[in-house]
Design a protein around this motif. Structure first.
Motif, PDB file in Angstrom:
ATOM      1  N   ILE A  22       0.845  -1.206   0.000  1.00  0.00           N
ATOM      2  CA  ILE A  22       0.000   0.000   0.000  1.00  0.00           C
ATOM      3  C   ILE A  22       0.875   1.250   0.000  1.00  0.00           C
ATOM      4  CG2 ILE A  22      -1.626   1.316   1.411  1.00  0.00           C
ATOM      5  CD1 ILE A  22      -2.938  -1.366   2.129  1.00  0.00           C
ATOM      6  N   VAL A  23       1.977   1.226   0.750  1.00  0.00           N
ATOM      7  CA  VAL A  23       2.904   2.365   0.754  1.00  0.00           C
ATOM      8  C   VAL A  23       3.486   2.572  -0.647  1.00  0.00           C
ATOM      9  CG1 VAL A  23       5.118   3.192   1.643  1.00  0.00           C
ATOM     10  CG2 VAL A  23       3.431   2.235   3.197  1.00  0.00           C
ATOM     11  N   ILE A  24       3.815   1.473  -1.339  1.00  0.00           N
ATOM     12  CA  ILE A  24       4.319   1.589  -2.719  1.00  0.00           C
ATOM     13  C   ILE A  24       3.297   2.276  -3.605  1.00  0.00           C
ATOM     14  CG2 ILE A  24       4.994   0.284  -4.773  1.00  0.00           C
ATOM     15  CD1 ILE A  24       6.084  -1.862  -2.885  1.00  0.00           C
ATOM     16  N   LEU A  25       2.042   1.934  -3.413  1.00  0.00           N
ATOM     17  CA  LEU A  25       0.987   2.495  -4.254  1.00  0.00           C
ATOM     18  C   LEU A  25       0.751   3.976  -3.974  1.00  0.00           C
ATOM     19  CD1 LEU A  25      -1.186   1.829  -6.364  1.00  0.00           C
ATOM     20  CD2 LEU A  25      -2.712   1.301  -4.477  1.00  0.00           C
ATOM     21  N   PHE A  26       0.849   4.390  -2.712  1.00  0.00           N
ATOM     22  CA  PHE A  26       0.462   5.754  -2.369  1.00  0.00           C
ATOM     23  C   PHE A  26       1.615   6.746  -2.239  1.00  0.00           C
ATOM     24  CE2 PHE A  26      -3.417   3.592  -0.847  1.00  0.00           C
ATOM     25  CZ  PHE A  26      -4.323   4.315  -1.600  1.00  0.00           C
ATOM     26  N   THR A  27       2.848   6.287  -2.156  1.00  0.00           N
ATOM     27  CA  THR A  27       3.933   7.238  -1.981  1.00  0.00           C
ATOM     28  C   THR A  27       4.270   7.921  -3.306  1.00  0.00           C
ATOM     29  OG1 THR A  27       6.135   7.555  -1.081  1.00  0.00           O
ATOM     30  CG2 THR A  27       5.783   5.563  -2.351  1.00  0.00           C
ATOM     31  N   ARG A  28       4.716   9.144  -3.196  1.00  0.00           N
ATOM     32  CA  ARG A  28       5.120   9.881  -4.391  1.00  0.00           C
ATOM     33  C   ARG A  28       6.629   9.878  -4.553  1.00  0.00           C
ATOM     34  NH1 ARG A  28       2.410  15.359  -5.496  1.00  0.00           N
ATOM     35  NH2 ARG A  28       3.782  14.999  -7.226  1.00  0.00           N
ATOM     36  N   ASN A  29       7.356   9.553  -3.505  1.00  0.00           N
ATOM     37  CA  ASN A  29       8.804   9.520  -3.570  1.00  0.00           C
ATOM     38  C   ASN A  29       9.245   8.141  -4.061  1.00  0.00           C
ATOM     39  OD1 ASN A  29      11.571   9.577  -3.110  1.00  0.00           O
ATOM     40  ND2 ASN A  29      11.333  10.879  -1.304  1.00  0.00           N
ATOM     41  N   TRP A  96      -6.444   3.135 -11.130  1.00  0.00           N
ATOM     42  CA  TRP A  96      -6.460   1.820 -11.776  1.00  0.00           C
ATOM     43  C   TRP A  96      -5.770   0.774 -10.909  1.00  0.00           C
ATOM     44  CZ3 TRP A  96      -9.858   1.095 -15.268  1.00  0.00           C
ATOM     45  CH2 TRP A  96     -10.270   2.145 -16.072  1.00  0.00           C
ATOM     46  N   GLY A  97      -4.735   1.154 -10.200  1.00  0.00           N
ATOM     47  CA  GLY A  97      -4.081   0.219  -9.292  1.00  0.00           C
ATOM     48  C   GLY A  97      -5.003  -0.223  -8.178  1.00  0.00           C
ATOM     49  N   LEU A  98      -5.732   0.737  -7.602  1.00  0.00           N
ATOM     50  CA  LEU A  98      -6.696   0.389  -6.557  1.00  0.00           C
ATOM     51  C   LEU A  98      -7.833  -0.461  -7.108  1.00  0.00           C
ATOM     52  CD1 LEU A  98      -6.970   3.703  -4.524  1.00  0.00           C
ATOM     53  CD2 LEU A  98      -6.077   1.512  -3.756  1.00  0.00           C
ATOM     54  N   LEU A  99      -8.320  -0.135  -8.290  1.00  0.00           N
ATOM     55  CA  LEU A  99      -9.431  -0.881  -8.877  1.00  0.00           C
ATOM     56  C   LEU A  99      -9.024  -2.322  -9.204  1.00  0.00           C
ATOM     57  CD1 LEU A  99     -12.369  -0.600  -9.952  1.00  0.00           C
ATOM     58  CD2 LEU A  99     -11.336  -0.202 -12.192  1.00  0.00           C
ATOM     59  N   ILE A 100      -7.905  -2.499  -9.860  1.00  0.00           N
ATOM     60  CA  ILE A 100      -7.453  -3.846 -10.229  1.00  0.00           C
ATOM     61  C   ILE A 100      -7.041  -4.634  -8.992  1.00  0.00           C
ATOM     62  CG2 ILE A 100      -5.668  -5.121 -11.483  1.00  0.00           C
ATOM     63  CD1 ILE A 100      -5.793  -2.883 -13.583  1.00  0.00           C
ATOM     64  N   GLY A 101      -6.340  -3.996  -8.053  1.00  0.00           N
ATOM     65  CA  GLY A 101      -5.959  -4.676  -6.823  1.00  0.00           C
ATOM     66  C   GLY A 101      -7.168  -5.094  -6.002  1.00  0.00           C
ATOM     67  N   GLY A 102      -8.156  -4.223  -5.901  1.00  0.00           N
ATOM     68  CA  GLY A 102      -9.381  -4.566  -5.167  1.00  0.00           C
ATOM     69  C   GLY A 102     -10.154  -5.691  -5.833  1.00  0.00           C
ATOM     70  N   ALA A 103     -10.216  -5.670  -7.161  1.00  0.00           N
ATOM     71  CA  ALA A 103     -10.916  -6.745  -7.879  1.00  0.00           C
ATOM     72  C   ALA A 103     -10.201  -8.080  -7.699  1.00  0.00           C
ATOM     73  CB  ALA A 103     -11.025  -6.396  -9.363  1.00  0.00           C
ATOM     74  N   LEU A 104      -8.866  -8.075  -7.782  1.00  0.00           N
ATOM     75  CA  LEU A 104      -8.111  -9.310  -7.570  1.00  0.00           C
ATOM     76  C   LEU A 104      -8.258  -9.813  -6.141  1.00  0.00           C
ATOM     77  CD1 LEU A 104      -4.814  -8.712  -9.551  1.00  0.00           C
ATOM     78  CD2 LEU A 104      -6.582 -10.397 -10.032  1.00  0.00           C
TER      79      LEU A 104
END
Length: 171
Positions: A22-29, A96-104
């Motif tokens: 989740i940190v990978i998905l949301f971090t900007r750095n 799209w990352g949240l949508l695909i991750g949530g669906a999986l």
């Protein structure tokens, strides 16, 4: 419910993997994302150890942490200052990352919830405790699977020589 040390360790490492992903998905750095990826890889390796797949755990650390992640961190650190600004990512793929991750996640959770464990013959006939898989895999690779093993080594050598040739030609 009987909670053993293995179950607690599994949930702890699984939580570590999920939180660092989740940190990978949301971090900007980008550097923070690379270090979170390190925690993800190490957590997955720990889950492999808990599952009794010690060879996969060691290969996870050697290949992904030792090779891919170190290359990524060096690339990020060498290019971290572009025109005096630190490298940041855009959040254009976050939806799209949240949508695909949530669906999986939903599909996997539903499959696990509705599976009939008693009908899985391979699960009931499997050995519960095995000492180590490394020696068995080593003997198999050097005896029964020597030809595919050597062909893979030659293929990797040819790919390395080709990559060096392409890199040399561009200079």
């Amino acid at each position: 419910m009987n909670l053993s040390v293995e179950i607690i360790a599994f949930y702890a490492f699984a939580g570590l993997v999920v939180l660092s992903a989740i940190v990978i998905l949301f971090t900007r750095n980008v550097l923070y994302a690379a270090f979170s990826l390190l925690l993800t890889f190490l957590g997955i390796s720990a889950v492999y150890v808990l599952a009794g797949a010690d060879f996969l755990a060691v290969m996870q650390i050697l290949v992904y942490v030792g090779g891919v992640l170190v290359l990524l961190v060096f690339g990020v650190m060498l290019t971290n200052q572009v025109a005096g600004k630190s490298v940041r990512t855009q959040h254009h793929n976050q939806f799209w990352g949240l949508l695909i991750g949530g669906a999986l996640f939903f599909l996997l959770a539903q499959a696990i919830w509705f599976i009939d464990m008693s009908s899985l013959v391979w699960l009931q006939t499997a050995k519960t405790v095995q000492a180590s898989t490394v020696s068995t895999l080593g003997i198999q690779l050097m005896s029964d699977f020597i030809l595919p093993f050597e062909l893979t080594a030659v293929l990797l050598l040819v790919a390395l020589i080709g990559a060096a040739y392409v890199a040399q030609r561009q200079l």
